[in-house]
Design a protein around this motif. Structure first.
Motif, PDB file in Angstrom:
ATOM      1  N   PRO A   1       0.738  -1.198  -0.007  1.00 46.65           N
ATOM      2  CA  PRO A   1      -0.011  -0.005  -0.119  1.00 46.65           C
ATOM      3  C   PRO A   1       0.787   1.433  -0.027  1.00 46.65           C
ATOM      4  O   PRO A   1       0.705   2.375  -0.547  1.00 46.65           O
ATOM      5  CB  PRO A   1      -0.812  -0.245   1.300  1.00 46.65           C
ATOM      6  N   ILE A   2       1.932   1.340   0.656  1.00 46.97           N
ATOM      7  CA  ILE A   2       2.840   2.425   0.660  1.00 46.97           C
ATOM      8  C   ILE A   2       3.554   2.847  -0.781  1.00 46.97           C
ATOM      9  O   ILE A   2       3.357   3.800  -1.122  1.00 46.97           O
ATOM     10  CB  ILE A   2       4.026   2.073   1.607  1.00 46.97           C
ATOM     11  N   ALA A   3       3.907   1.646  -1.340  1.00 44.29           N
ATOM     12  CA  ALA A   3       4.423   1.916  -2.650  1.00 44.29           C
ATOM     13  C   ALA A   3       3.347   2.145  -3.652  1.00 44.29           C
ATOM     14  O   ALA A   3       3.451   3.062  -4.600  1.00 44.29           O
ATOM     15  CB  ALA A   3       5.078   0.628  -3.219  1.00 44.29           C
ATOM     16  N   GLY A   4       2.379   1.672  -3.626  1.00 45.64           N
ATOM     17  CA  GLY A   4       1.119   1.977  -4.423  1.00 45.64           C
ATOM     18  C   GLY A   4       0.591   3.480  -4.155  1.00 45.64           C
ATOM     19  O   GLY A   4       0.299   4.481  -5.240  1.00 45.64           O
ATOM     20  N   LEU A   5       0.530   3.896  -3.059  1.00 44.21           N
ATOM     21  CA  LEU A   5       0.226   5.320  -2.653  1.00 44.21           C
ATOM     22  C   LEU A   5       1.166   6.327  -3.257  1.00 44.21           C
ATOM     23  O   LEU A   5       0.847   7.239  -3.962  1.00 44.21           O
ATOM     24  CB  LEU A   5       0.032   5.570  -1.026  1.00 44.21           C
ATOM     25  N   VAL A   6       2.397   6.014  -3.088  1.00 44.92           N
ATOM     26  CA  VAL A   6       3.616   6.890  -3.738  1.00 44.92           C
ATOM     27  C   VAL A   6       3.407   7.059  -5.144  1.00 44.92           C
ATOM     28  O   VAL A   6       3.417   8.118  -5.852  1.00 44.92           O
ATOM     29  CB  VAL A   6       4.853   6.382  -3.337  1.00 44.92           C
ATOM     30  N   LEU A   7       3.059   5.942  -5.824  1.00 49.51           N
ATOM     31  CA  LEU A   7       2.985   6.049  -7.329  1.00 49.51           C
ATOM     32  C   LEU A   7       1.764   6.852  -7.648  1.00 49.51           C
ATOM     33  O   LEU A   7       1.628   7.501  -8.546  1.00 49.51           O
ATOM     34  CB  LEU A   7       2.995   4.600  -7.890  1.00 49.51           C
ATOM     35  N   PHE A   8       0.437   6.493  -7.046  1.00 47.49           N
ATOM     36  CA  PHE A   8      -0.686   7.402  -7.239  1.00 47.49           C
ATOM     37  C   PHE A   8      -0.561   8.734  -7.109  1.00 47.49           C
ATOM     38  O   PHE A   8      -0.807   9.518  -7.957  1.00 47.49           O
ATOM     39  CB  PHE A   8      -1.961   6.748  -6.152  1.00 47.49           C
ATOM     40  N   LEU A   9       0.264   9.279  -6.100  1.00 48.04           N
ATOM     41  CA  LEU A   9       0.604  10.576  -5.621  1.00 48.04           C
ATOM     42  C   LEU A   9       1.413  11.284  -6.899  1.00 48.04           C
ATOM     43  O   LEU A   9       1.373  12.328  -7.080  1.00 48.04           O
ATOM     44  CB  LEU A   9       1.304  10.713  -4.318  1.00 48.04           C
ATOM     45  N   LEU A  10       2.328  10.430  -7.053  1.00 46.37           N
ATOM     46  CA  LEU A  10       3.124  10.879  -8.319  1.00 46.37           C
ATOM     47  C   LEU A  10       2.769  10.963  -9.593  1.00 46.37           C
ATOM     48  O   LEU A  10       3.490  11.306 -10.755  1.00 46.37           O
ATOM     49  CB  LEU A  10       4.657  10.247  -8.050  1.00 46.37           C
ATOM     50  N   ARG A  11       1.716  10.239  -9.860  1.00 45.38           N
ATOM     51  CA  ARG A  11       0.902  10.074 -11.127  1.00 45.38           C
ATOM     52  C   ARG A  11       1.843   9.200 -12.089  1.00 45.38           C
ATOM     53  O   ARG A  11       1.847   9.572 -13.133  1.00 45.38           O
ATOM     54  CB  ARG A  11       0.504  11.242 -11.737  1.00 45.38           C
ATOM     55  N   ARG A  12       2.335   8.104 -11.558  1.00 43.93           N
ATOM     56  CA  ARG A  12       3.288   7.388 -12.380  1.00 43.93           C
ATOM     57  C   ARG A  12       2.710   5.927 -12.497  1.00 43.93           C
ATOM     58  O   ARG A  12       3.228   4.927 -12.679  1.00 43.93           O
ATOM     59  CB  ARG A  12       4.449   7.191 -11.719  1.00 43.93           C
ATOM     60  N   THR A  13       1.235   5.886 -12.317  1.00 45.60           N
ATOM     61  CA  THR A  13       0.645   4.450 -12.360  1.00 45.60           C
ATOM     62  C   THR A  13       0.544   3.926 -13.671  1.00 45.60           C
ATOM     63  O   THR A  13       0.249   2.718 -14.287  1.00 45.60           O
ATOM     64  CB  THR A  13      -0.482   4.498 -11.784  1.00 45.60           C
ATOM     65  N   GLN A  14       0.824   4.780 -14.784  1.00 48.23           N
ATOM     66  CA  GLN A  14       0.606   4.254 -16.271  1.00 48.23           C
ATOM     67  C   GLN A  14       1.496   3.218 -16.571  1.00 48.23           C
ATOM     68  O   GLN A  14       1.204   2.384 -17.499  1.00 48.23           O
ATOM     69  CB  GLN A  14       0.661   5.636 -17.147  1.00 48.23           C
ATOM     70  N   ASP A  15       2.969   3.528 -16.091  1.00 47.56           N
ATOM     71  CA  ASP A  15       3.818   2.593 -16.369  1.00 47.56           C
ATOM     72  C   ASP A  15       3.563   1.137 -15.906  1.00 47.56           C
ATOM     73  O   ASP A  15       3.805   0.063 -16.523  1.00 47.56           O
ATOM     74  CB  ASP A  15       5.083   2.943 -15.649  1.00 47.56           C
ATOM     75  N   LEU A  16       2.624   1.084 -15.030  1.00 41.23           N
ATOM     76  CA  LEU A  16       2.430  -0.407 -14.406  1.00 41.23           C
ATOM     77  C   LEU A  16       1.517  -1.031 -15.239  1.00 41.23           C
ATOM     78  O   LEU A  16       1.470  -2.359 -15.464  1.00 41.23           O
ATOM     79  CB  LEU A  16       1.480  -0.198 -13.147  1.00 41.23           C
ATOM     80  N   LYS A  17       0.774  -0.226 -15.908  1.00 42.23           N
ATOM     81  CA  LYS A  17      -0.501  -0.958 -17.036  1.00 42.23           C
ATOM     82  C   LYS A  17       0.329  -1.386 -18.141  1.00 42.23           C
ATOM     83  O   LYS A  17      -0.023  -2.696 -18.514  1.00 42.23           O
ATOM     84  CB  LYS A  17      -1.293   0.121 -17.656  1.00 42.23           C
ATOM     85  N   VAL A  18       1.263  -0.838 -18.745  1.00 37.98           N
ATOM     86  CA  VAL A  18       2.413  -1.671 -19.434  1.00 37.98           C
ATOM     87  C   VAL A  18       2.926  -2.778 -19.162  1.00 37.98           C
ATOM     88  O   VAL A  18       3.023  -3.773 -19.831  1.00 37.98           O
ATOM     89  CB  VAL A  18       3.283  -0.646 -20.040  1.00 37.98           C
ATOM     90  N   ALA A  19       3.488  -2.583 -17.831  1.00 37.34           N
ATOM     91  CA  ALA A  19       4.390  -3.856 -17.315  1.00 37.34           C
ATOM     92  C   ALA A  19       3.268  -4.836 -17.035  1.00 37.34           C
ATOM     93  O   ALA A  19       3.655  -6.120 -17.312  1.00 37.34           O
ATOM     94  CB  ALA A  19       4.469  -3.473 -15.885  1.00 37.34           C
ATOM     95  N   PHE A  20       1.857  -4.871 -16.565  1.00 34.04           N
ATOM     96  CA  PHE A  20       0.974  -5.905 -16.441  1.00 34.04           C
ATOM     97  C   PHE A  20       0.704  -6.432 -17.791  1.00 34.04           C
ATOM     98  O   PHE A  20       0.333  -7.812 -17.727  1.00 34.04           O
ATOM     99  CB  PHE A  20      -0.181  -5.347 -15.863  1.00 34.04           C
TER     100      PHE A  20
END
Length: 303
Positions: A57-76
Motif C-alpha cells: 500500500p505504501i508503494a502504491g500510494l506513492v505511485l498514485f501521488l506521483l501520477r506514475r501508475t501508467q507505467d504499471l499498466k504497460v508492465a502488467f
C-alpha cells in the motif's frame, strides 16, 4: 540497501536536494539493524512476510501521488517484464531474509561486511557479464577483498556465507534490476506485489495457528510489524528520488554510509565480538574501498 538503476541527471551535477534525499535514505538503512533487533524474537519468515505485505500500500500510494501508475499498466501487459520482476523479487527476498535472520542471531557484523564488499562485487559482475574493462585500481581493490575473504575463511573454517550471500544476492539483484524497463518506484511496487500473495498466506497461516504476532502478540509487536512496510519502502523510494539528482561518483562514495553505521551499531550497541582476524579483514576491505573511491573520484575529475 540501494539499487543504482535511477538515471543520472542530464547535467551530471550534484544538488543539495539530491544529497539530502540520498543521505536520509542511507541513514535510515544504517539504523535498520536496531529495528530488526526489536523484532528478533519473531520468526524471520514472519518479519519478511510483513515487510512485503505492508510495503504494497505504501508503494502504491506513492505511485498514485506521483501520477506514475501508467507505467504499471504497460508492465502488467508484458509477460517479459513480469518474469524479470519475478526474478528480481526472488533475489531481494533472499537478501532481506538473510539480513533479518543475521540480525536476530547477533551477526550484524557479517551483514556490514557483505554490504562493504558489494560495490566491488558489482564491478566484478560488470567485467564478467558485461565485458567491461577493469582499471588497475579496480583490480587491486578486488584482489584485496579476495584476500580478506580468504583470511575469514581460514579463521572460521569455512566461507563467510552470510556476508557472501548478501553480496551475491544484492549484486545480482542490482544487475538484473537495471534490465527492468520501468522506473525504480514502479519496479519496487511490482516486486512486492508479486511477493505479496505467498507472504499474505504465510501471515494468515501463522495467525490462525497462534504463532503470529500481528494479533497474538503485544501492541508493540503489532505496530512494529505494520511499521516494517514504512522502513522497507520508505528509504528505497527516498533514495530513488535522490539518486536522480546526484553524480554517479557521489552515489558511489555515499553508499558506504549504511554499512559503516551497521558496523558501529554491531560493535558499540549490540556488543558483537570483533576478533583481531575479523578486524584485519575489515581493514583490508576498507583499504580496497578507499582505492576504489580514489579511482572513482579521479575518473570523475578527468571527465
Amino acid at each position: 540497501m540501494a539499487t543504482s538503476d535511477a538515471p543520472v541527471p542530464a547535467k551530471n551535477e550534484d544538488s543539495p536536494r539530491g544529497f539530502a534525499f540520498a543521505l536520509t535514505a542511507y541513514f535510515l538503512w544504517g539504523f535498520l539493524p536496531i529495528y530488526m533487533k526489536a523484532v528478533s524474537h519473531m520468526s524471520p519468515f514472519e518479519v519478511l512476510a510483513h515487510r512485503v505485505v505492508w510495503s504494497v500500500p505504501i508503494a502504491g500510494l506513492v505511485l498514485f501521488l506521483l501520477r506514475r501508475t501508467q507505467d504499471l499498466k504497460v508492465a502488467f501487459r508484458s509477460p517479459r517484464i513480469l518474469m524479470m520482476a519475478g526474478l528480481t523479487a526472488a533475489l531481494i527476498t533472499v537478501n532481506w531474509g538473510i539480513y533479518v535472520w543475521a540480525i536476530s542471531v547477533d551477526r550484524a557484523l557479517d551483514t556490514a561486511l557483505g554490504y562493504f564488499i558489494n560495490p566491488l562485487f558489482s564491478i566484478f559482475l560488470a567485467a564478467v557479464l558485461l565485458k567491461e574493462r577493469l582499471q588497475p585500481v579496480q583490480l587491486v581493490a578486488i584482489a584485496l577483498v579476495v584476500v580478506a575473504v580468504v583470511i575469514l575463511t581460514f579463521d572460521a573454517g569455512g566461507l563467510p556465507w552470510v556476508s557472501l550471500a548478501l553480496t551475491f544476492s544484492w549484486g545480482f539483484y542490482a544487475f538484473f534490476r537495471k534490465t527492468l524497463p520501468v522506473g525504480p518506484n514502479q519496479g519496487f511496487f511490482l516486486e512486492v506485489l508479486i511477493l505479496s500473495p505467498p507472504a499474505l498466506l504465510y501471515i494468515l497461516y501463522s495467525e490462525a495457528t497462534g504463532t503470529g504476532h500481528l494479533f497474538n502478540g503485544s501492541m508493540s509487536d503489532t505496530l512494529l510489524l505494520i511499521g516494517s512496510g514504512i522502513i522497507t519502502a520508505g528509504p528505497l523510494m527516498i533514495y530513488a528520488n535522490g539518486a536522480k539528482l546526484l553524480r554517479l561518483s557521489t552515489i558511489g562514495i555515499m553508499q558506504y554510509v549504511a554499512p559503516t553505521m551497521i558496523f558501529l551499531i554491531a560493535v558499540f550497541v549490540f556488543h558483537e565480538s570483533l576478533s583481531t582476524v575479523k578486524l584485519s579483514a575489515f581493514v583490508l576491505i576498507w583499504v580496497a574501498l578507499a582505492i576504489y573511491s580514489w579511482g572513482l573520484l579521479r575518473g570523475s575529475r578527468g571527465r
